[in-house]
Enzyme design. Structure first.
Site, PDB file in Angstrom:
ATOM      1  N   LYS A 193       0.925  -1.068   0.117  1.00  0.00           N
ATOM      2  CA  LYS A 193       0.153  -0.103  -0.375  1.00  0.00           C
ATOM      3  C   LYS A 193       0.953   1.437   0.166  1.00  0.00           C
ATOM      4  CE  LYS A 193      -3.678   2.512   2.719  1.00  0.00           C
ATOM      5  NZ  LYS A 193      -4.537   2.068   3.612  1.00  0.00           N
ATOM      6  N   LYS A 246      -1.635  -1.228  -3.826  1.00  0.00           N
ATOM      7  CA  LYS A 246      -3.235  -0.950  -3.686  1.00  0.00           C
ATOM      8  C   LYS A 246      -1.960   1.147  -3.804  1.00  0.00           C
ATOM      9  CE  LYS A 246      -5.639   1.699  -0.598  1.00  0.00           C
ATOM     10  NZ  LYS A 246      -6.509   2.241   0.881  1.00  0.00           N
TER      11      LYS A 246
END
Ligand code: PBG
Length: 321
Positions: A193, A246
């Site tokens: 992330k 992400k």
């Protein structure tokens, strides 16, 4: 020799026969934002066509999703009450816990994934418990994250998805789930992330912008790819069943590398900023809506098995046409 075209031409149907990547509604997970109160279905200004929903409005939403063939949702709670310890995140009467019970009441055909994080629930908006010096206390936060996971699973969640990026949280959560008898509940880890500006619209939607500082101490530098592989590797070792990259579109190379390096399912989060940019361009007639398909297929082609996207309904509708 007679010169033949390099690409297969002629009847358009041939494209379907030789298509290498197929995007299906079954690959998609649709995010839902749940708010407190009653009779609320309010468009989120930063995310056109996406709504804040109160629990009593979930029935219509779930039926709409099922009609479209969408079976997978990921829940985000937007609580009224916030405090230093994010108590509403693990309360049995928390907004997500209520929403899970309601969805499970409405239908067993919806698979409920829950986002596990503290940033929507803490008064300071960081993803964990703070030390006196203002840094997030990694190890103390692990206890809380596992507590949140257990409370979601008790309410009926089918899968948990920790998005906080604390070190060791997957192992801690796996152990806790197993100890409580939830050995069959999978963990989808937000493994790679990045500290991204593309989360901007989400932070408006979830009221989760940090009140001071930023998340760079626990989210990754957009410039790094080897680090992503390390993060994913550790999460798999600790027991992650699905790993996530992400955002998606600026990180297609990371998705591909993760897919090629490991043999677990890979998810990609087509985040709020990626959605709103394209959605606004389509709404304003700057781009044809086919651009949505093109961008989602690029995520699939890069290697994502699962795509979390606010476009799930648009895609399902386009398939129905
Ligand atoms: C919570 C969380 C965020 C997103 C998903 N879970 C925000 C953040 O990390 O700042 C972003 C999703 C999106 O932008 O669509 N930690």
């Amino acid at each position: 020799m007679i010169k033949r075209p390099r690409r297969l031409r002629g009847n358009e149907l041939i494209r379907g026969l030789v298509r290498e990547t197929k995007l299906e509604v079954e690959n998609l997970v649709y995010p839902l934002f749940i708010v407190e109160g009653e009779n609320i279905k309010k468009e989120i200004p930063s995310l056109p066509d996406v709504y804040h929903l109160s629990v009593d409005k979930l029935k219509d939403e779930v039926n709409e999703l099922l009609d479209l063939g969408i079976k997978y949702v990921i829940l985000f709670g937007v609580p009224n009450e916030k405090d230093e310890y994010g108590k509403q995140a693990y309360s049995d009467e928390g907004i997500v816990q209520k929403a899970i019970r309601e969805i499970k009441n409405i239908s067993n055909d919806i698979y409920v994934i829950t986002d596990i994080c503290m940033c929507q629930y803490t008064s300071h908006g960081h993803c964990g418990i703070l030390c006196p010096n203002g840094y997030v206390d990694n190890d103390k936060t692990l206890e809380y994250l596992s507590k949140i996971a257990i409370s979601h699973v008790k309410a009926g969640a089918d899968m948990v998805a920790p998005s906080d990026m604390m070190d060791g949280r997957i192992g801690h959560m796996r152990n806790t789930l197993d100890k409580e008898g939830y050995v069959n509940i999978p963990i989808m880890s937000y493994s790679a992330k990045y500290a991204s500006s593309f989360y901007g619209p989400f932070r408006d939607a979830a009221h989760s912008a940090p009140s001071f500082g930023d998340r760079r101490s626990y989210q990754m530098d957009p410039a790094n790819i080897n680090e992503a592989i390390r993060e994913v590797e550790l999460d798999i070792e600790e027991g992650a069943d699905i790993v996530m990259v992400k955002p998606a579109l600026s990180y297609l190379d990371v998705i591909r590398k993760v897919k090629d390096s490991f043999n677990v399912p890979v998810a990609a989060y087509n985040v709020s900023g990626e959605y709103s940019m394209l959605k606004l361009a389509v709404k304003n007639g700057l781009l044809d809506e086919k651009a949505i398909m093109e961008s989602l297929i690029s995520i699939k082609r890069a290697g994502a098995d699962i795509i979390i996207t606010y476009f799930a309904k648009d895609v399902a509708r386009m398939f129905k046409k």
